[in-house]
Design a protein around this motif. Structure first.
Motif, PDB file in Angstrom:
ATOM      1  N   TYR A 126       0.845  -1.202   0.000  1.00  0.00           N
ATOM      2  CA  TYR A 126       0.000   0.000   0.000  1.00  0.00           C
ATOM      3  C   TYR A 126       0.879   1.249   0.000  1.00  0.00           C
ATOM      4  CZ  TYR A 126      -4.052  -2.948   0.690  1.00  0.00           C
ATOM      5  OH  TYR A 126      -5.031  -3.877   0.495  1.00  0.00           O
ATOM      6  N   ASP A 185      -8.568  -7.808 -13.075  1.00  0.00           N
ATOM      7  CA  ASP A 185      -8.273  -7.073 -11.843  1.00  0.00           C
ATOM      8  C   ASP A 185      -7.516  -5.795 -12.228  1.00  0.00           C
ATOM      9  OD1 ASP A 185      -7.408  -6.142  -9.398  1.00  0.00           O
ATOM     10  OD2 ASP A 185      -6.777  -8.094  -8.638  1.00  0.00           O
ATOM     11  N   SER A 221     -10.179  -1.350  -7.603  1.00  0.00           N
ATOM     12  CA  SER A 221     -10.122  -0.961  -6.194  1.00  0.00           C
ATOM     13  C   SER A 221      -9.767   0.517  -6.044  1.00  0.00           C
ATOM     14  CB  SER A 221      -9.058  -1.796  -5.497  1.00  0.00           C
ATOM     15  OG  SER A 221      -8.875  -1.343  -4.189  1.00  0.00           O
ATOM     16  N   THR A 270      -8.826   1.374  -2.791  1.00  0.00           N
ATOM     17  CA  THR A 270      -8.175   1.431  -1.479  1.00  0.00           C
ATOM     18  C   THR A 270      -6.705   1.851  -1.562  1.00  0.00           C
ATOM     19  OG1 THR A 270      -7.560  -0.895  -1.471  1.00  0.00           O
ATOM     20  CG2 THR A 270      -9.664  -0.357  -0.498  1.00  0.00           C
ATOM     21  N   LYS A 271      -6.085   1.652  -2.716  1.00  0.00           N
ATOM     22  CA  LYS A 271      -4.678   2.055  -2.811  1.00  0.00           C
ATOM     23  C   LYS A 271      -4.552   3.505  -3.252  1.00  0.00           C
ATOM     24  CE  LYS A 271      -2.253  -2.246  -3.443  1.00  0.00           C
ATOM     25  NZ  LYS A 271      -3.348  -3.182  -3.193  1.00  0.00           N
TER      26      LYS A 271
HETATM   27  C1  LIG Z   1      -3.584  -7.154  -7.985  1.00  0.00           C
HETATM   28  C2  LIG Z   1      -4.290  -6.809  -6.732  1.00  0.00           C
HETATM   29  N1  LIG Z   1      -5.591  -7.063  -6.622  1.00  0.00           N
HETATM   30  C3  LIG Z   1      -6.284  -6.786  -5.499  1.00  0.00           C
HETATM   31  C4  LIG Z   1      -5.653  -6.244  -4.404  1.00  0.00           C
HETATM   32  C5  LIG Z   1      -6.437  -6.001  -3.148  1.00  0.00           C
HETATM   33  O1  LIG Z   1      -6.990  -4.754  -3.182  1.00  0.00           O
HETATM   34  P1  LIG Z   1      -7.885  -4.212  -1.980  1.00  0.00           P
HETATM   35  O2  LIG Z   1      -6.979  -3.405  -1.135  1.00  0.00           O
HETATM   36  O3  LIG Z   1      -8.939  -3.432  -2.661  1.00  0.00           O
HETATM   37  O4  LIG Z   1      -8.440  -5.394  -1.257  1.00  0.00           O
HETATM   38  C6  LIG Z   1      -4.290  -5.967  -4.473  1.00  0.00           C
HETATM   39  C7  LIG Z   1      -3.602  -5.418  -3.291  1.00  0.00           C
HETATM   40  O5  LIG Z   1      -2.404  -5.463  -3.193  1.00  0.00           O
HETATM   41  C8  LIG Z   1      -3.599  -6.245  -5.649  1.00  0.00           C
HETATM   42  O6  LIG Z   1      -2.289  -6.009  -5.749  1.00  0.00           O
END
Ligand SMILES: Cc1ncc(COP(=O)(O)O)c(C=O)c1O
Length: 467
Positions: free
Chosen positions: A112, A280, A309, A311-312
């Motif tokens: 993160y 993803d 996502s 969240t990052k």
């Molecule tokens: C490729 C990938 N997918 C999903 C995630 C997870 O994301 P989230 O923080 O939304 O759970 C990550 C987190 O490192 C990631 O690198």
């Protein structure tokens, strides 16, 4: 007696407590004030100190009492061994990438981004507004707030070529982070015991989610340019799989971005096999020299199920991701997500929407691009200068990581331990392989704290490899 300091009262009361039986009641605050000729505030401060030390306890409305002495006897949890039985499945341990950063290490391991790369001002203001809004108390719809669903749909619609039907809010499900979304997708679209094609290397959390669901992983080798379509075609034919989990843009860990021809070829194969591509798009906001080009924008037939996502890029505290699926698959995914989490906190959804719809969000993303570019280049230069026996297969055009090939005879686990002992935290590449690693790698993240320390980190890696 003169006004006593709270320390003197603490000392006197501690003596009294030591000789009193457990459960004995302390004199009232008023009597202590009189006894010590102290102000009520000073007495309260002394009592609080004794409570914090565990010597006394306050029972509101009843009084303050001497606590029973803590026993040194260790608890016996042995009975749980029989109650739990042996685990149905052994899940892989969570990667070192989840470990917190601390100030006394050079953190090249984290998954993160550091606080300085987040839109901190926007996030704090959004939380303040959300606290005053109805979202602070209300329950949002199970599929997510309509406005946030519209935003995720519009983002993908912007990349959709004319002639294809763009996604709409009714195709979106909001989930509490991609990690839980991946679990829902693997349960709904694959299922226990059934095959799932997956790039190798790939995100360790995807293999963890797959293991939890019990799907059978079918690794497809994937290099700096993505997988070979012939491998994908063969794996579908051999296994009868109906889904392929992939990261076509800035893959974690190797940064691969698929060329349009590869995207077309994989889409064709997926369609011919009546299968899903689980895309993803974790690094959508982390383009550096190129922009992400989601495959989902090229498909309106329901073959690509897309997850992005926030969240990052917004903040790790705002665990919100948008999942876009068309057709009956979406209903199945929503049912699973609902069974697991019911709904995502409306406060978090409100904050996410607030941040990404501010004009300053676009400004933030532009400056983030520049910051990531200089961090990436700084780490690349440092590695090339100080760790010459390693090899970078590519300089990623986006994302947060370098994927560093090590000499074949490297004991990676030992190297990671030695680095840690020298104050440098790195992640062993092994975690990113769904099967046995075909080579030795480190994943180095350039979004951690203090990029000025990257050269020192690279120097330590180089020195240990040379030793
Ligand atoms: C490729 C990938 N997918 C999903 C995630 C997870 O994301 P989230 O923080 O939304 O759970 C990550 C987190 O490192 C990631 O690198």
């Amino acid at each position: 007696m003169n006004e006593s300091s709270s320390d003197r009262i603490v000392a006197a009361l501690r003596e009294w407590v030591a000789s009193a039986p457990a459960g004995a009641r302390l004199p009232s605050t008023r009597s202590l004030v009189a006894q010590f000729e102290a102000s009520p505030v000073t007495v309260q401060k002394a009592l609080k100190a004794l409570i914090d030390q565990g010597a006394i306890e306050s029972r509101p409305g009843v009084g303050t009492f001497v606590r029973a002495a803590r026993t040194a006897r260790p608890n016996d949890y042995g009975w749980q061994t029989a109650a739990l039985g042996s685990p149905q499945q052994h899940l892989p341990a969570a990667s070192v990438a989840l470990r917190a950063a601390s100030n006394d290490v050079i953190a090249l391991h984290s998954g993160y981004p550091d606080k300085e790369l987040l839109p901190e001002r926007l996030v704090r203001a959004a939380f303040a507004r959300a606290a005053r809004s109805e979202a602070a108390l209300n329950r949002p719809p199970a599929a997510g707030m309509p406005e946030l669903r519209s935003w995720f749909a519009a983002e993908l619609a912007n990349a959709t070529p004319t002639g294809l039907a763009a996604p709409t809010a009714s195709d979106v499900v909001i989930v509490p982070g991609s990690q839980s979304g991946l679990g829902s997708l693997f349960r709904s679209l694959v299922g226990a015991g059934r095959p799932l094609l997956i790039e190798s290397p790939t995100y360790w959390g995807a293999t963890l989610a797959a293991a939890q669901v019990g799907v059978q992983l079918v690794p497809i080798p994937s290099g700096p340019n993505g997988p070979d379509p012939a491998d994908v075609e063969r794996a579908f034919a051999q296994t009868g799989a109906r889904a392929f989990y992939a990261q076509p843009n800035f893959a974690n860990p190797n940064g691969a971005q698929w060329a349009p021809e590869l995207a077309d070829a994989v889409l064709r194969i997926v369609r011919e096999n009546g299968a899903f591509l689980i895309e993803d798009d974790w690094a959508h906001d982390f383009g550096i020299t190129t922009d992400p080009a989601p495959l989902a924008a090229r498909d309106d037939g329901g073959h690509v199920v897309y997850i992005r996502s926030l969240t990052k890029s917004v903040a790790p505290s705002v665990r919100v991701a948008g999942l876009i699926a068309r057709g009956p698959a979406r209903e199945r995914i929503l049912a699973d997500a609902q069974a697991h989490a019911m709904y995502v906190s409306g406060v978090l959804q409100t904050v996410a929407l607030d941040v990404v719809t501010q004009p300053a969000w676009r400004t933030h993303l532009r400056s983030l691009r520049g910051q990531l570019a200089s961090r990436r280049d700084l780490l690349v230069d440092a590695i090339e200068e100080h760790a010459p026996t390693t090899h970078l297969e590519s300089i990623p055009s986006g994302g947060l990581n370098l994927w560093l090939r090590l000499p074949d005879d490297t004991d990676v686990a030992q190297l990671v331990r030695d680095c840690e002992a020298e104050g440098v935290r790195v992640a062993a590449g092994d975690d990113w392989f769904p099967a046995e690693p075909p080579g030795r790698y480190l994943r180095l993240n350039y979004s951690g704290a203090d990029p000025g320390a990257f050269p020192d980190g690279a120097r330590v890696i180089g020195k240990l490899l040379a030793g």
